[in-house]
Design an enzyme around this catalytic site. Structure first.
Site, mmCIF file in Angstrom:
data_model
loop_
_atom_site.group_PDB
_atom_site.id
_atom_site.type_symbol
_atom_site.label_atom_id
_atom_site.label_comp_id
_atom_site.label_asym_id
_atom_site.label_seq_id
_atom_site.Cartn_x
_atom_site.Cartn_y
_atom_site.Cartn_z
ATOM 1 N N THR A 69 -0.663 6.253 -1.232
ATOM 2 C CA THR A 69 -1.592 5.344 -0.560
ATOM 3 C C THR A 69 -2.998 5.941 -0.655
ATOM 4 O OG1 THR A 69 0.191 4.833 0.961
ATOM 5 C CG2 THR A 69 -2.007 4.104 1.598
ATOM 6 N N SER A 112 7.329 0.976 2.589
ATOM 7 C CA SER A 112 7.934 2.292 2.817
ATOM 8 C C SER A 112 9.378 2.186 3.282
ATOM 9 C CB SER A 112 7.161 3.030 3.909
ATOM 10 O OG SER A 112 5.800 2.762 3.839
ATOM 11 N N PHE A 131 0.806 -1.230 0.000
ATOM 12 C CA PHE A 131 0.000 0.000 0.000
ATOM 13 C C PHE A 131 0.832 1.270 0.000
ATOM 14 C CE2 PHE A 131 -2.384 -3.282 2.389
ATOM 15 C CZ PHE A 131 -3.367 -3.509 1.434
ATOM 16 N N CYS A 132 2.038 1.208 0.532
ATOM 17 C CA CYS A 132 2.818 2.435 0.650
ATOM 18 C C CYS A 132 4.275 2.095 0.400
ATOM 19 C CB CYS A 132 2.645 3.039 2.043
ATOM 20 S SG CYS A 132 3.421 4.635 2.240
ATOM 21 N N PRO A 133 4.900 2.562 -0.646
ATOM 22 C CA PRO A 133 4.473 3.658 -1.505
ATOM 23 C C PRO A 133 3.503 3.282 -2.622
ATOM 24 C CG PRO A 133 6.664 2.981 -2.128
ATOM 25 C CD PRO A 133 6.281 2.148 -0.955
#
Lengths: 76, 377
Positions: free
Chosen positions: B196, B293, A13-15
């Site tokens: 996101t 991340s 989901f992130c990034p």
């Protein structure tokens, strides 16, 4: 040709899958093909939109089970 | 059993301290030897750089001596690694020493490479280094009005930092009484204001409320520092008076030089955290190519998994768990409100409305960080 780098961004989901794709597109050589694997429904619309705006080439986009397989070619 | 950890940032320090605690008996008995090699004797709390840029922390508050954070049983060397010989289970350091290992943990982090974007080093400020954050603070204090543009390069550490920074800029200029003279322009690489989806969904109305203008699908191509214009790969441009850039990042030069990395990032199994093709080499934090991340938070959770697994393998012969992709990030929504972003490989982040309580918890965590790396929190 025939060689295709796969970017496995499933379940992240992130990034996010498009960010991953852009990262690897920056490193790719012109003419190279990359395949993005994504479980994010948004990728099906987000990736073609970016590809069109930046001027790369969309090759294919298909959903196999829950996974989007999106192939793009670096054009510039 | 010789366990060698390369890198004394968040991930490396947590792995070392966690192993020292879990394997205290084995270390005392001489069955296990823990060694940590770093290229510096200082440990920086990197998220503090954002506060330095806004004058809320001073640079000296970002550092502790690495040795003071480590369990005394850890053999600590300040001696940059120059060569990895994975086939021979050895690394060499600048001083000429060779360190042999049975298990290796690579936690070498990432670096900024603004020089990869023409004109960025000359034309833009950044808060990703101490010098940059101090200089940006000076520029912000001197700023009288005009356009402040923020551009975001890919890949970069801490994907929520640009959102936090733009909200803090809004409050900074409001506090100085010149918000009405400043146009805030936020330029982001993908089709939303954050990569996101749930962060973007939360941030967009907050941008509108604060009068922050945004352009999406803006990948920085070039900065013209003379005419103060930044150009995108997508063919658009933006004139600025002050440009703040989130610079592109790469893995460490020495890792690339040793051919461990592809595009700067070491190929790593996203669950086991072992380096592809090397079962006795673990990789954690920003050094990996895992699609999560690049943050201290990811490094922290990864470090705990690696330490638990190594300790368990030594004690029982089997690892205990896999990394589930867990990350927890605070998101400052200005000077006195914050929310957070918590997710893993399968669970989406669900953002709470920003509150003062979460902001104050973040302020407290900025000090509690030192207990995290000591392995206490």
């Amino acid at each position: 040709m025939g060689q295709c780098k796969v970017i496995d961004a499933r379940n992240t989901f992130c990034p996010g899958p498009l960010m991953e794709l852009i990262t690897y597109m920056k490193q790719a050589k012109v003419g190279e093909t990359l395949e993005l694997l994504s479980t994010d429904q948004g990728s099906a619309t987000d990736v073609p939109e970016w590809i069109k705006k930046v001027g790369h080439e969309m090759i294919s986009s298909e959903k196999v089970g829950e996974v989007w397989h999106i192939k793009v070619r670096k054009a510039k | 059993m010789r366990i060698l950890i390369v890198g004394g940032g968040t991930g490396g320090t947590i792995v070392a301290n966690n192993l020292a605690r879990r394997l205290a008996g084995e270390v005392r008995a001489g069955k296990v030897r823990l060694t940590l090699i770093s290229d510096t004797d200082r440990h920086m709390y990197q998220p503090g750089l954002l506060y330095v840029a806004f004058g809320q922390m001073t640079p000296d508050q970002l550092y502790r001596d690495e040795a003071s954070l480590l369990d005394p049983s850890i053999d600590f060397h300040v001696d940059p690694v120059t060569d990895f010989h994975l086939g021979r289970n050895q690394v060499r350091t600048r001083s000429g020493k060779t360190h042999e290992y049975d298990l290796l943990v690579i936690a070498t982090g990432a670096r900024i490479v603004p020089e990869e974007v023409p004109g960025m080093s000359e034309g833009a400020e950044t808060f990703y280094t101490e010098e940059g954050a101090v200089r940006l603070h000076k520029r912000l204090m001197e700023f009288k009005g005009g356009t402040v543009a923020m551009v975001v390069s890919i890949p970069h550490k801490c994907p929520v930092a640009p959102v936090e920074a733009i909200f803090m800029l809004h409050d900074f200029f409001k506090a100085r009484g010149i918000r009405d003279k400043v146009k805030l322009q936020y330029k982001y690489p993908v089709n939303h204001v954050h990569a996101t989806a749930n962060v973007a969904r939360w941030a967009k109305p907050e941008f509108d409320k604060a009068g922050i203008e945004y352009e999406t699908l803006f990948n920085v191509k070039e900065v013209d520092p003379v005419n103060k214009v930044v150009y995108s790969e997508e063919g658009t441009e933006c004139k600025y008076d002050l440009l703040i850039a989130i610079p592109p990042h790469r893995g460490m030069e020495m890792v690339e030089r040793n051919d461990l990395a592809q595009g700067g990032w070491i190929p790593t199994d996203r669950f086991k955290l072992t380096m592809t093709g090397h079962d006795n080499v673990y990789v954690i934090g920003d050094a990996t190519n895992i699609p999560v991340s690049k943050t201290g938070s990811a490094a922290h959770f990864e470090a705990e998994v690696v330490a638990e697994n190594i300790a368990s393998m030594i004690k029982t012969g089997t690892p205990v768990r896999e990394y589930d992709g867990r990350v927890y990030c605070f998101i400052e929504a200005g000077y006195d409100r914050a929310t957070y972003n918590a997710f893993d490989y399968v669970n989406l982040p669900e953002l709470k409305p920003p509150s003062k309580a979460i902001h104050w918890f973040k302020v407290a965590y900025n000090k509690m960080y030192w207990t995290t790396v000591r392995g206490l929190l």
